[in-house]
Design an enzyme around this catalytic site. Structure first.
Site, PDB file in Angstrom:
ATOM      1  N   GLY A 212     -28.526  11.904  24.740  1.00 54.94           N
ATOM      2  CA  GLY A 212     -30.126  12.366  25.242  1.00 54.94           C
ATOM      3  C   GLY A 212     -30.577  13.212  23.993  1.00 54.94           C
ATOM      4  O   GLY A 212     -30.441  12.945  22.812  1.00 54.94           O
ATOM      5  N   SER A 213     -31.218  14.385  24.493  1.00 51.87           N
ATOM      6  CA  SER A 213     -32.055  15.153  23.612  1.00 51.87           C
ATOM      7  C   SER A 213     -31.347  15.949  22.740  1.00 51.87           C
ATOM      8  O   SER A 213     -31.783  16.465  21.566  1.00 51.87           O
ATOM      9  CB  SER A 213     -33.027  16.002  24.394  1.00 51.87           C
ATOM     10  OG  SER A 213     -34.026  15.362  25.140  1.00 51.87           O
TER      11      SER A 213
END
Length: 481
Positions: A212-213
């Site tokens: 993810g981020s």
């Protein structure tokens, strides 16, 4: 001698010669292979004929041996706080073999390593006194990680960026290796192997998942190293909404009101702007992003700490929409918690990555060093300037952005949240990530990464800041207080 007897004699001689060749081959050429065969019960009996050496944490043994009541095995492996340290030790079983440090150093621990033998032992074949394995684990940090994870499914890693030492490695749900150490523990083994939560899997090392981020730190590093943007405070060319070339699908931001249009890298990390990092990946192209990711350790299938970690992957051959999604840690990007901790460790250490390791020394029974890991390899991953800018932006994430739950009073803390999609069309509960570093007033530093695969929380409550950052905060505070 008549012809029939002569033929019979020659044939018998040939049989004897064949038998001698076979015996020589088995006892000479094949002897070592047969001795090492996992099905050779004599080898296992010999291994447990005496107490095993120990795996040591902060001067205290977290393993032991006990005398058995009956059967072929004189001793059986035992564990202190087995569930707490199973992700470090692995298990040593009379039936199911050995894993992790127990497996890698089994020759040292059972006394069969040639470095342990005295000259007389080499002649007689008698096993030497077993050696010990000294780990880099800090018991305070390890306990903080394990207790903070609690009944959640997840993993956590803590690194000392200055030395590469792994201070903690926890994976939950865990298991007690003592329960599968004996020759009659088949039921316990079956229960563990059939458990859908896979407690035997070390999630910190062996289960790469979409980061993810948290992967946005790698993309930001690539942009700064490439010179695409001069600093983390330079406005980017990032429309909001943003649709990657070749698709009409919009790369949406979780926070619709965040100031993500043409945001600086600092602001984009602060609010985790998908439009910025999706476009960055496309503008840089996949090759440049991959090159930076590989500097941090992605795509390395020989990362040994000394337990081999599963390969974290940044893919190749992507089209532009896929490249955009790779820029936010999705598509086919995967990472282990160890890998993400390495990213933060390098950033916190001026761009230099010290090789991560969780064994400091291997010794014989008298404490003499057989192998030392006190001087690990290091590599300059990004420039000191890039590292300083990224660490500054990570501090903004914690102080004024999405990572507020990682704050520690009186300490410098920087971090990055991540929420990764899970399942087809994000149909399952997302993964919650957090990676960070903390530094005290004396310059002592720790870097961590945490993933929560499943906490039992409602989908709307899953976030890196809500679930993973509190675990990281407790680990960092334990390391630095």
């Amino acid at each position: 001698m008549n012809k029939t007897i002569r033929r019979a004699s020659v044939f018998s001689l040939l049989l004897i010669l064949a038998l001698l060749v076979r015996v020589t081959w088995v006892q000479g050429y094949k002897a070592e292979a047969l001795a090492d065969d996992k099905h050779n019960r004599r080898t296992t009996i010999a291994k447990y004929a005496q107490p095993l050496g120990n795996i040591i944490v902060a001067g205290e043994a977290v393993t032991g041996s006990k005398r058995t009541d009956s059967g072929d095995f004189a001793y059986q492996r035992t564990y202190e706080n087995g569930e707490l340290y199973s992700a470090v030790t692995g298990f040593s079983s009379q039936v199911f073999g050995a894993t992790q440090l127990e497996g890698i150093y089994q020759d040292v621990l059972d006394g069969s390593d040639s470095r342990l033998s005295n000259p007389l032992g080499l002649i007689t074949g008698e096993r030497a006194d077993p050696g010990n394995v000294l780990t880099t684990i800090d018991p305070v940090v390890q306990k903080a990680a394990y207790e903070a994870l609690g009944n959640k499914k997840g993993a956590a890693v803590a690194l000392d960026p200055d030395t590469g030492k792994i201070l903690a490695m926890a994976s939950t749900p865990s298991y007690d290796p003592s329960k599968i150490a004996g020759s009659t523990d088949g039921d316990a083994w079956q229960q563990l192997t059939e458990d859908e939560d896979k407690p035997l899997v070390n999630r910190a090392l062996r289960q790469p998942l979409p980061p993810g981020s948290t992967f946005k730190l790698v993309v930001a590093a690539a942009a700064l190293e490439d010179g695409l943007y001069a600093s983390v405070d330079t406005p980017t060319d990032s429309p909001d909404p943003y649709s990657p070339p070749g698709t009409s699908r919009v790369l949406e931001n979780e926070n619709k009101s965040a100031p993500c249009e043409n945001a600086t890298l600092r602001t984009a990390l602060q609010f985790s702007c998908n439009n910025v990092f999706g476009k960055l990946a496309v503008d840089l192209d996949e090759d440049k992003v991959r090159a930076t990711a590989e500097e941090f350790g992605f795509n390395d299938d020989k990362l040994d700490v000394p337990v081999r970690a599963a390969k974290s992957i940044y893919p190749s051959g992507m089209d532009q929409p896929s490249t955009a999604y790779s820029g936010i840690g999705q598509f086919e990007v995967t990472a282990t918690p160890l890998q993400i901790a390495m990213v933060s460790a390098a950033i916190a250490n001026g761009g230099e990555l010290k090789a991560p390791h969780m064994v400091s020394e291997v010794t014989d029974a008298d404490g003499n060093t057989l192998q030392s890991f006190e001087d690990p390899e290091s590599e300059q991953i990004v420039s000191a300037s890039t590292a300083e800018q990224l660490s500054s932006a990570m501090r903004t994430v914690v102080e004024d952005g999405t990572g507020s739950n990682a704050r520690i009073s009186g300490m410098e803390v920087g971090g990055k949240t991540g929420t990764a999609q899970h399942g087809v069309g994000n149909s399952k509960t997302p993964y919650a990530w957090f990676t960070s570093y903390a530094k005290d007033g004396n310059g002592k530093t720790v870097a961590v990464a945490v993933i929560i695969e499943d906490s039992g929380a409602a989908r709307s409550e899953v976030s890196g800041n809500g679930l993973a950052a509190p675990v990281a905060q407790k680990m960092m505070e334990a390391a630095l207080r």
